[in-house]
Design an enzyme around this catalytic site. Sequence first.
Site, PDB file in Angstrom:
ATOM      1  N   ARG A  93       0.887  -1.175   0.000  1.00  0.00           N
ATOM      2  CA  ARG A  93       0.000   0.000   0.000  1.00  0.00           C
ATOM      3  C   ARG A  93       0.920   1.219   0.000  1.00  0.00           C
ATOM      4  NH1 ARG A  93      -5.414   1.381   3.325  1.00  0.00           N
ATOM      5  NH2 ARG A  93      -6.143   0.040   1.645  1.00  0.00           N
ATOM      6  N   HIS A 109      -7.143   0.920  -6.721  1.00  0.00           N
ATOM      7  CA  HIS A 109      -7.395   0.093  -5.532  1.00  0.00           C
ATOM      8  C   HIS A 109      -8.055  -1.213  -6.010  1.00  0.00           C
ATOM      9  CE1 HIS A 109      -7.772  -1.130  -1.517  1.00  0.00           C
ATOM     10  NE2 HIS A 109      -8.652  -0.276  -1.046  1.00  0.00           N
ATOM     11  N   GLN A 138      -9.906  -3.808  -3.602  1.00  0.00           N
ATOM     12  CA  GLN A 138     -11.237  -3.390  -3.155  1.00  0.00           C
ATOM     13  C   GLN A 138     -12.273  -3.746  -4.218  1.00  0.00           C
ATOM     14  OE1 GLN A 138     -12.134  -1.900  -0.077  1.00  0.00           O
ATOM     15  NE2 GLN A 138     -14.139  -2.531  -0.828  1.00  0.00           N
ATOM     16  N   ASP A 178     -17.125   6.975  -2.006  1.00  0.00           N
ATOM     17  CA  ASP A 178     -15.841   6.839  -1.309  1.00  0.00           C
ATOM     18  C   ASP A 178     -15.592   8.178  -0.621  1.00  0.00           C
ATOM     19  OD1 ASP A 178     -13.268   6.061  -0.514  1.00  0.00           O
ATOM     20  OD2 ASP A 178     -12.367   6.393  -2.480  1.00  0.00           O
ATOM     21  N   CYS A 216     -16.340   1.544   0.160  1.00  0.00           N
ATOM     22  CA  CYS A 216     -15.172   0.712   0.499  1.00  0.00           C
ATOM     23  C   CYS A 216     -14.779   0.843   1.961  1.00  0.00           C
ATOM     24  CB  CYS A 216     -14.008   1.072  -0.411  1.00  0.00           C
ATOM     25  SG  CYS A 216     -13.443   2.773  -0.272  1.00  0.00           S
ATOM     26  N   ARG A 263     -13.552  -8.661   1.222  1.00  0.00           N
ATOM     27  CA  ARG A 263     -12.112  -8.436   1.008  1.00  0.00           C
ATOM     28  C   ARG A 263     -11.353  -9.729   1.307  1.00  0.00           C
ATOM     29  NH1 ARG A 263      -9.917  -3.254   1.127  1.00  0.00           N
ATOM     30  NH2 ARG A 263      -8.036  -4.379   0.513  1.00  0.00           N
TER      31      ARG A 263
HETATM   32  N1   CP Z   1     -11.235  -0.161   2.103  1.00  0.00           N
HETATM   33  C1   CP Z   1      -9.966  -0.232   2.551  1.00  0.00           C
HETATM   34  O1   CP Z   1      -8.999  -0.422   1.788  1.00  0.00           O
HETATM   35  O2   CP Z   1      -9.847  -0.112   3.899  1.00  0.00           O
HETATM   36  P1   CP Z   1      -8.512   0.083   4.749  1.00  0.00           P
HETATM   37  O3   CP Z   1      -7.948   1.440   4.395  1.00  0.00           O
HETATM   38  O4   CP Z   1      -8.949  -0.012   6.165  1.00  0.00           O
HETATM   39  O5   CP Z   1      -7.528  -0.990   4.376  1.00  0.00           O
HETATM   40  N1  NVA Z   2      -9.811   6.722  -1.837  1.00  0.00           N
HETATM   41  C1  NVA Z   2      -9.504   6.285  -0.490  1.00  0.00           C
HETATM   42  C2  NVA Z   2      -9.759   4.830  -0.331  1.00  0.00           C
HETATM   43  C3  NVA Z   2      -9.521   4.296   1.054  1.00  0.00           C
HETATM   44  C4  NVA Z   2      -9.714   2.818   1.178  1.00  0.00           C
HETATM   45  C5  NVA Z   2      -8.058   6.626  -0.162  1.00  0.00           C
HETATM   46  O1  NVA Z   2      -7.203   6.479  -1.046  1.00  0.00           O
HETATM   47  O2  NVA Z   2      -7.796   7.061   0.952  1.00  0.00           O
END
Ligand code: CP
Ligand code: NVA
Length: 311
Positions: A105, A132, A135, A221, A261, A289
Amino acid sequence: MKSPRHFLRLRDLERRELEALLHRAEELKRMQRAGESHTPLAHRNLAMIFEKSSTRTRVSFEVGMAQLGGHALFLSPRDTQLGRGESIEDTARVLSRMVDLIMIRTFSHAGLERFAAASQVPVINGLSDDHHPCQLLADLLTAQELWGSLQGRRIAFVGDGSNNMARSWMEAASILDFSLRIGAPEGFHPAPAALAENASNTQVFASAEEAVSGAEMVVTDVWTSMGQEAENAERLQRFAGFQVNQGLMARAHANAVFLHCLPAHRGEEVSAELIDGPRSLVWEEAENRLHAQKALMEFLAGFGPLHQSGV
Ligand code: CP
Ligand code: NVA
């Protein structure tokens, strides 16, 4: 040496692979719920690098790997040499000599691609600034459980049309051939290149009402993604009028459901009444997930029916 299969964006899977993976995820979910032990990844290791916060991604990968019989290591740049300037490539070379899968990440998608290019083992995007895809596996699984096939369905994404989730939804629409209607304020529409790539299945609207018209699923989101915190106050103003709530849902299909998400900000991108109400599938979506990523890891590690059938 043959380069490994990575999962950096949804388009890294062909349609038949994505469909097979989603069906496998349903099967793994059923097996898990029935208490059947399934440990094809025994003695395998997943490294997880988190440069941004996470609840769902961390827990679903760690628990998923344990359920498959393997082990997951949580690595933070605060405690690894990555945070002290060791290069992405050197980190990838070293990790991929010790572990079997790597999940990252991070911020820069280009940096993630550099990491993958230097890795000898499959790399999974656990969220970058641009995509992402994990997700989306969970979201598509949730839709599949509801409808079977997504082909020909109408889905609306309301909010920041330029963010990672919107981009991954656009790729999903192109691969699985459903209609995606993005409703976003001016200045937050998808990048022209992203739109051009997905033009056949994505339409963009400057109003939330138009976007959700006739939609069978409405998705949103956060308005401020990780890394954009300095813009939060301005974004709250720019996105006013783009909250998904009961009023907006009344303009969608009569049976329309809601996905997010998570994490959610009640009172901003979604009303509490909607996310905590009967149209909301967000808890099933969050659980998915786990099942979807187990199918992904099984596939990338070279196990499971997707491999045996040559998909
Ligand atoms: N939706 C999602 O990716 O959640 P987290 O940021 O908690 O991993
Ligand atoms: N768009 C959001 C998604 C979080 C799961 C971010 O990048 O923070």
